[in-house]
Design an enzyme around this catalytic site. Structure first.
Site, PDB file in Angstrom:
ATOM      1  N   HIS A  63     -48.238 -72.475  45.670  1.00 45.23           N
ATOM      2  CA  HIS A  63     -49.205 -73.207  44.848  1.00 45.23           C
ATOM      3  C   HIS A  63     -50.581 -73.197  45.514  1.00 45.23           C
ATOM      4  CE1 HIS A  63     -50.962 -77.028  43.129  1.00 45.23           C
ATOM      5  NE2 HIS A  63     -50.620 -76.374  42.032  1.00 45.23           N
ATOM      6  N   ASP A 105     -50.179 -74.825  38.368  1.00 48.61           N
ATOM      7  CA  ASP A 105     -49.425 -76.081  38.395  1.00 48.61           C
ATOM      8  C   ASP A 105     -48.070 -75.922  37.710  1.00 48.61           C
ATOM      9  OD1 ASP A 105     -51.621 -77.143  39.675  1.00 48.61           O
ATOM     10  OD2 ASP A 105     -52.202 -78.485  38.040  1.00 48.61           O
TER      11      ASP A 105
END
Length: 138
Positions: A63, A105
């Site tokens: 991420h 996300d």
């Protein structure tokens, strides 16, 4: 440093994509993100270094890498639009930057869900000092 950033966010209120990311994680995993992921391993929360401790921590590493690849975006504060269709996150909107933040996300939330069985409580509040100084490359 990571702890101070999280506390500041909690005190000021969460805005933009951080709030949306929190909602994605909660729906995908059933876990409260601030408690379960904000201080997890070496990469979950603000910043990161060293080798990810497990699959969940690797989700945070990936991420972080995803955010790093975004140019001209403010991934922590730019809010985006998304919806749920048949249990799947669908990123929407016309702004390519916001859509890319949403996709980062989304991938992390799915990764957390897919690695729930390997989640380890001992990494929930893992001290940053135990993370090696040399980081992996994205």
């Amino acid at each position: 440093m990571r702890a101070l950033w999280i506390v500041a966010v909690l005190l000021l209120g969460v805005e933009g994509s951080l709030l949306q990311f929190r909602k994605m994680i909660k729906k995908m995993t059933g876990k409260e993100p601030v408690v379960s992921y904000a201080f997890y391993g070496c990469y979950c929360g603000s910043g990161g270094r060293g080798k990810p401790k497990d699959a969940t921590d690797r989700c945070c590493f990936v991420h972080d890498c995803c955010y790093e690849k975004l140019t001209g975006c403010d991934p922590k504060w730019d809010d985006y639009t998304y919806s749920w269709k048949n249990g799947t996150i669908v990123c929407g909107g016309d702004d390519p930057c916001k859509k890319e933040v949403c996709e980062c996300d989304k991938a992390a939330a799915i990764c957390f869900r897919d690695n729930l069985k390997t989640y380890k409580k001992r990494y929930m509040t893992y001290p940053n000092i135990l993370c090696s100084s040399k980081s992996e490359k994205c």
